[in-house]
Motif scaffolding. Structure first.
Motif, PDB file in Angstrom:
ATOM      1  N   ALA A 118      -4.026   0.205   2.347  1.00  0.00           N
ATOM      2  CA  ALA A 118      -4.476  -1.111   2.825  1.00  0.00           C
ATOM      3  C   ALA A 118      -3.779  -1.504   4.114  1.00  0.00           C
ATOM      4  O   ALA A 118      -4.408  -2.089   5.017  1.00  0.00           O
ATOM      5  CB  ALA A 118      -4.222  -2.157   1.738  1.00  0.00           C
ATOM      6  N   MET A 119      -2.471  -1.213   4.234  1.00  0.00           N
ATOM      7  CA  MET A 119      -1.752  -1.535   5.472  1.00  0.00           C
ATOM      8  C   MET A 119      -2.301  -0.713   6.640  1.00  0.00           C
ATOM      9  O   MET A 119      -2.371  -1.194   7.775  1.00  0.00           O
ATOM     10  CB  MET A 119      -0.257  -1.273   5.302  1.00  0.00           C
ATOM     11  N   GLY A 220      -9.937   5.504   1.820  1.00  0.00           N
ATOM     12  CA  GLY A 220      -9.094   6.432   2.573  1.00  0.00           C
ATOM     13  C   GLY A 220      -9.907   7.431   3.362  1.00  0.00           C
ATOM     14  O   GLY A 220      -9.586   7.733   4.525  1.00  0.00           O
ATOM     15  N   ALA A 221     -10.987   7.938   2.739  1.00  0.00           N
ATOM     16  CA  ALA A 221     -11.858   8.867   3.463  1.00  0.00           C
ATOM     17  C   ALA A 221     -12.538   8.173   4.634  1.00  0.00           C
ATOM     18  O   ALA A 221     -12.724   8.768   5.710  1.00  0.00           O
ATOM     19  CB  ALA A 221     -12.899   9.447   2.500  1.00  0.00           C
ATOM     20  N   TRP A 270      -0.188  14.160 -11.297  1.00  0.00           N
ATOM     21  CA  TRP A 270      -1.524  14.036 -10.724  1.00  0.00           C
ATOM     22  C   TRP A 270      -1.522  14.741  -9.365  1.00  0.00           C
ATOM     23  O   TRP A 270      -0.755  14.389  -8.475  1.00  0.00           O
ATOM     24  CB  TRP A 270      -1.896  12.573 -10.581  1.00  0.00           C
ATOM     25  N   ARG A 271      -2.398  15.724  -9.210  1.00  0.00           N
ATOM     26  CA  ARG A 271      -2.334  16.635  -8.072  1.00  0.00           C
ATOM     27  C   ARG A 271      -3.466  16.462  -7.063  1.00  0.00           C
ATOM     28  O   ARG A 271      -3.369  16.952  -5.939  1.00  0.00           O
ATOM     29  CB  ARG A 271      -2.358  18.090  -8.571  1.00  0.00           C
ATOM     30  N   ASP A 272      -4.557  15.832  -7.449  1.00  0.00           N
ATOM     31  CA  ASP A 272      -5.753  15.816  -6.601  1.00  0.00           C
ATOM     32  C   ASP A 272      -5.555  14.861  -5.426  1.00  0.00           C
ATOM     33  O   ASP A 272      -5.728  13.643  -5.557  1.00  0.00           O
ATOM     34  CB  ASP A 272      -6.965  15.408  -7.424  1.00  0.00           C
ATOM     35  N   THR A 273      -5.230  15.412  -4.271  1.00  0.00           N
ATOM     36  CA  THR A 273      -4.945  14.564  -3.103  1.00  0.00           C
ATOM     37  C   THR A 273      -6.210  14.028  -2.444  1.00  0.00           C
ATOM     38  O   THR A 273      -6.109  13.221  -1.518  1.00  0.00           O
ATOM     39  CB  THR A 273      -4.104  15.336  -2.069  1.00  0.00           C
ATOM     40  N   ASP A 274      -7.406  14.448  -2.892  1.00  0.00           N
ATOM     41  CA  ASP A 274      -8.609  13.755  -2.447  1.00  0.00           C
ATOM     42  C   ASP A 274      -8.548  12.285  -2.865  1.00  0.00           C
ATOM     43  O   ASP A 274      -9.179  11.429  -2.226  1.00  0.00           O
ATOM     44  CB  ASP A 274      -9.863  14.403  -3.041  1.00  0.00           C
ATOM     45  N   TYR A 275      -7.797  12.015  -3.923  1.00  0.00           N
ATOM     46  CA  TYR A 275      -7.665  10.657  -4.436  1.00  0.00           C
ATOM     47  C   TYR A 275      -6.298  10.066  -4.097  1.00  0.00           C
ATOM     48  O   TYR A 275      -5.875   9.079  -4.704  1.00  0.00           O
ATOM     49  CB  TYR A 275      -7.937  10.633  -5.941  1.00  0.00           C
TER      50      TYR A 275
END
Length: 520
Positions: A118-119, A220-221, A270-275
């Motif tokens: 958000a920042m 983020g995307a 938690w590994r999925d850096t897409d998220y």
């Protein structure tokens, strides 16, 4: 002919022969050895309660609030807003059962990383690089949208959880919402990239508050697309590097505080850096987050407009009595005994974190056990007279897994002793030996993965292992001598046996998957 006619009759079946005298001493010896080894080698075993160290005043306050039995590793920072350099740290416990935690230890951040996203958005808006009213279809003109309401969602909608997107992508909800929380694995594993997920995801009540990890991941995307910079590099450039947060990373690091559901019970990171924009695969240190929060407190952090309320009076979705205000990711809530607190929490299935700021103090909490309620701890540390947190009972899943650890082994051992089932009084046969043996083993694995051994003594699990081992030992003797099927109604007994075996294999496999993911 007589045997065939008897199949349809409902009459008592003969009990198989009792095991000879030498079998039981052997079974008890096997059970005793198995119980001792289970107790000594159990992968899930709570550590001794740790001792808090650090700045005396803060350590004393934390000790007054937190039950040390809930702590695996815990680091807390507190500072006065008018003197943000006067930071106090307190710590207790370990990363992994051996290495002590401190303010330089990496922890999963969980959802508090949404504030970094958000920042970054606010900073880009302030510099004219995007706008809050940009829609997803404008940012992603070539994307496929299943719902025009999603296509028309703005960046502000995403940053304030008003897009109507669910917290996880549409698709098979069984894994993300049911299996992963039970076996404590990454709920985003196998999820499609966030923008691709929009092709199959529809909005629910757009324009209303609905907390969404998917929404923040899409945000983020979108920021990456607007800037032409990949998300990890973008947030490093806009927020992390200007604030000296050099240890904060996107992606699972080589070390750090291993996440735990409760002390001694590891979970999968938690590994999925897409998220990552929502807090998956993001790690930071208490020292870095303190730099971040002190910069927010003195107004020098990039993107400070993210804290300005966009919505007021949003009802607490958890059913709390107080409404809250919401900026871009940042919540502001009126805390009894404190006043208005601007905050964001972060939870995975093994981490609990918190950033909290009122007019006088700031607090950072990082715990690698979800059993620590970081939000309530932070609220208490903002008060002049902190009070102990109420005991949090184990979850229904943990209670069920803990209790059911002992039930099938007892039923199995009873079958071997009496040569009939305990509840239905049916005679022993091979089908019952196999089904109860598999049931015992699967629930023993479930007890380790989903049980809570800070609530019940680990000796219970070890004794259950011993009972199961003794029962299986006697069962092996009976398998060569007992009839295959000795029920009154074969047409019912065989299907029930099949269902029991399928259930046991499924349960055991899922729970073993969770253990391997956490400890492998």
């Amino acid at each position: 002919m007589d045997d065939a006619a008897d199949q349809g009759r409902s009459r008592p079946r003969p009990l198989p022969a009792a095991a000879p005298g030498w079998v039981w001493p052997v079974a008890l010896a096997v059970g005793a050895v198995a119980a001792v080894l289970a107790y000594l080698l159990a992968p899930v075993a709570p550590p001794p309660p740790p001792t808090l160290t650090g700045h005396n005043a803060l350590a004393e306050d934390v000790a007054a609030v937190v039950d040390p039995r809930d702590v695996q590793g815990l680091v807390v920072a507190r500072f006065p807003v008018d003197a943000p350099d006067a930071v106090e740290f307190a710590r207790a416990g370990t990363e992994d059962g051996a290495v002590a935690v401190d303010q330089e230890t990496l922890f999963e951040t969980g959802s508090l990383f949404k504030t970094v996203t958000a920042m970054t958005l606010a900073d880009m808006v302030e510099k004219g690089e995007t706008s809050l009213d940009r829609t997803l279809v404008e940012v992603f003109p070539d994307a496929v949208f299943a719902d025009p309401d999603v296509a028309g969602a703005t960046l502000e909608d995403l940053a304030t959880h008003h897009s109507g997107l669910p917290t996880l992508p549409a698709g098979d909800p069984l894994y993300g919402y049911v299996i992963a929380p039970v076996i404590l694995t990454d709920p985003f594993a196998g999820a499609p990239p966030p923008v691709e997920a929009l092709a199959t995801t529809t909005a629910d009540r757009p324009g209303e508050f609905q907390y969404s990890n998917l929404g923040f991941s899409v945000l983020g995307a979108a920021l990456a697309a607007e800037s032409g910079t990949p998300y990890p590099e973008l947030v490093a450039e806009r927020v992390l590097e200007p604030l000296g947060m050099d240890d904060t990373v996107v992606g699972v690091p080589g070390g750090g505080a291993v996440p735990h559901a409760v002390p001694g019970a590891r979970t999968e990171p938690w590994r999925d850096t897409d998220y990552a924009p929502a807090g998956s695969g993001t790690w930071s240190t208490p020292a870095d987050l303190t730099r971040y929060l002190t910069a927010v407190a003195d107004g020098t952090a990039p993107g400070m407009s993210a804290l300005e309320p966009v919505y007021e009076g949003i009802p607490d979705p958890r059913g709390g009595a107080d409404d809250f205000a919401l900026g871009l990711a940042w919540f502001t809530v009126d805390v009894p005994g404190v006043g208005p607190v601007t905050r964001h929490a972060g939870d995975t299935f093994g981490t609990s974190t918190m950033l909290a700021l009122d007019g006088a103090r700031g607090v950072v909490v990082m715990s690698n056990a979800q059993s620590v309620d970081s939000m309530e701890l932070a609220y208490e540390l903002l008060k002049e007279d902190p009070r102990p947190l109420a005991d949090t009972p184990p979850t229904p899943v943990a209670v069920a897994a803990t209790v059911m650890t002992a039930v099938p082994p007892v039923l199995l051992l009873s079958l071997m002793l009496r040569r009939r089932t305990l509840l239905t009084q049916r005679p022993l046969d091979r089908l019952r030996v196999v089904s109860l043996s598999l049931g015992s083993l699967s629930w023993l694995v479930a007890g380790q993965r989903a049980g809570d051994w800070t609530w019940a003594p680990l000796a219970l699990w070890a004794l259950a292992v011993g009972a199961a081992a003794a029962g299986v030992t006697v069962g092996v003797w009976h398998l060569r001598r007992a009839p295959t099927e000795n029920g009154r109604r074969r047409w019912l007994h065989v299907p029930v046996f099949v269902l029991s075996v399928v259930f046991s294999l499924t349960l055991g496999s899922l729970m073993l998957w969770g253990l391997v993911a956490a400890y492998g």
